[in-house]
Design an enzyme around this catalytic site. Sequence first.
Site, PDB file in Angstrom:
ATOM      1  N   ALA A 140       2.259  -3.704  -6.912  1.00 40.57           N
ATOM      2  CA  ALA A 140       3.115  -4.748  -7.498  1.00 40.57           C
ATOM      3  C   ALA A 140       2.629  -6.094  -6.980  1.00 40.57           C
ATOM      4  CB  ALA A 140       4.569  -4.501  -7.118  1.00 40.57           C
TER       5      ALA A 140
ATOM      6  N   ASP B  33       0.946  -7.491  -2.140  1.00 41.33           N
ATOM      7  CA  ASP B  33       1.582  -6.310  -2.720  1.00 41.33           C
ATOM      8  C   ASP B  33       3.067  -6.363  -2.374  1.00 41.33           C
ATOM      9  OD1 ASP B  33       2.431  -3.842  -3.591  1.00 41.33           O
ATOM     10  OD2 ASP B  33       0.706  -2.750  -2.793  1.00 41.33           O
ATOM     11  N   HIS B  34       3.896  -6.584  -3.379  1.00 42.83           N
ATOM     12  CA  HIS B  34       5.326  -6.757  -3.162  1.00 42.83           C
ATOM     13  C   HIS B  34       5.995  -5.464  -2.678  1.00 42.83           C
ATOM     14  CE1 HIS B  34       8.975  -8.944  -3.232  1.00 42.83           C
ATOM     15  NE2 HIS B  34       8.686  -9.758  -4.230  1.00 42.83           N
ATOM     16  N   ARG B  35       5.308  -4.346  -2.795  1.00 41.64           N
ATOM     17  CA  ARG B  35       5.857  -3.110  -2.254  1.00 41.64           C
ATOM     18  C   ARG B  35       5.802  -3.112  -0.725  1.00 41.64           C
ATOM     19  NH1 ARG B  35       2.198   1.459  -4.417  1.00 41.64           N
ATOM     20  NH2 ARG B  35       0.710   0.006  -3.479  1.00 41.64           N
ATOM     21  N   VAL B  36       4.807  -3.799  -0.185  1.00 39.65           N
ATOM     22  CA  VAL B  36       4.584  -3.795   1.261  1.00 39.65           C
ATOM     23  C   VAL B  36       5.420  -4.866   1.954  1.00 39.65           C
ATOM     24  CG1 VAL B  36       2.847  -4.071   3.074  1.00 39.65           C
ATOM     25  CG2 VAL B  36       2.273  -2.857   0.966  1.00 39.65           C
TER      26      VAL B  36
END
Length: 478
Positions: free
Chosen positions: A272, A448-451
Amino acid sequence: MAYEFKFPDIGEGLTEGEIVEWKVKPGDKVADHQTILEVETDKAVAEVPSPKAGYIVSLKGGPGDIINVGEVIAVIDDTPPAQTGTMPAAEKAEKPRTAGAPAEAPMKELTPAPVQEKVEKSPSPPTPAPKQERAKPTELNVSPDVYAQKGGSVGVVGQLEEAPEEEEEKAAAAPAQQTTVSRPQVDALPKERMLAKQLGVEIGQVRGTGPKGRVTEEDIKKYAGQGMPVKGARGPEGEPGADTYGPVERVPLRGVRRKISQAMVESLTKSAQVTTMDEADAGLLWFIRGKVKDEAAAQGVHLTLLPFIIKAVIGALKRDPLMNSAMDDEKNEIMVKGYYNIGIAVETEDGLIVPNVKDADKKTIIEIAREIEDLSAKARKRTLDIRELRGGTFTITNYGSIGGTFATPVLNYPEAGILGVGRLSEKAAVEDGAIKVKKVLPLSLTFDHRVLDGAKAQHFLNSVIRHIEDPDLFLVGV
């Protein structure tokens, strides 16, 4: 004794490679560990040595073909081909054969049995001799390859279907021209037929959607626009063609471009990605670089701002470790790296290649600058080792060197962050009520917006800016 050489894993878990060039040909004598193949794997061109000495019997594939690890790519024999009686594959391919003729093979395998003998063994009644003459293989609807594979006898493989005697007599009496296949009638107006002719479309292949199945102008344009048979559009690679609107050229997706395509799709599909942008005052950094560039040149190093930026990034990564991480999608875990291998995007004639400076936190600015030059030169010559492309933790792409300002860089998956550096330029800025001219460096951070969340990403970018504006921070390691 023939040895089947299987394509080995020449990197860290590689599964395939693309053939660049064979260095040998069938019939050649090779020595043990002699380079026989150049193959591209993960944007690096590697040399593949022969596993043993001997004679090349056959090779699989040519430039641009994909070979899988564990696949047999060459056969090597201890005995010369002339003594084994084996004809090299290349020699077979050079012998011309007429269209429709069966492929060549050893005479013992391809000596066809008489058609009459095979027909007598079939359960159907014997066919008179004159009618057997009409049953020549080249006149049957059987591909040459099938004919060759079956030993040259068509009747024995069930392809020779005998019609009732009455039907055969009618067929024999019919004029020769009646045996030709007639094209189906196409319902289309003259203007549609003219359009199909102009576009090079075989109108008989178009499915009509008009009244009673009539082919319309829209049907023809749609058919041509889908890349269906259009004059010149299905020629050799790179040959000019045409679509509905004009000339086109088809460029095969190979080499580095194919790898880039796969990497970009994987990156955007599996992460993301969000980009945040800001600017840094690089005036002091520019001043320091100007002071030491001559000394660096005396050591054979061309000093740019990039090594300083790498040091600034490492300082920020140490304060925000999540940016120095990667997502393990299989285990659903974030892997926070305790080392700093900084990737640098290098523009080459073949495409973008990203080697990385290993343990950049342990090296001086001069050492980093020297390594950047070395990696860049090897990337452009395509002599990078696969290990120099693996193991990165964070990437920097310097599109400012070619005039760019801001961008939205794509992550070097599975890394959590990539920093884009724009063109350094002078800008007027207000400071303490006064207008000053500053050297401004544009920065674009994709993460990475997940991280990590946007706030954490901006904190990291703020830290990078702080280290750029105050180089003493990374010079003393804070």
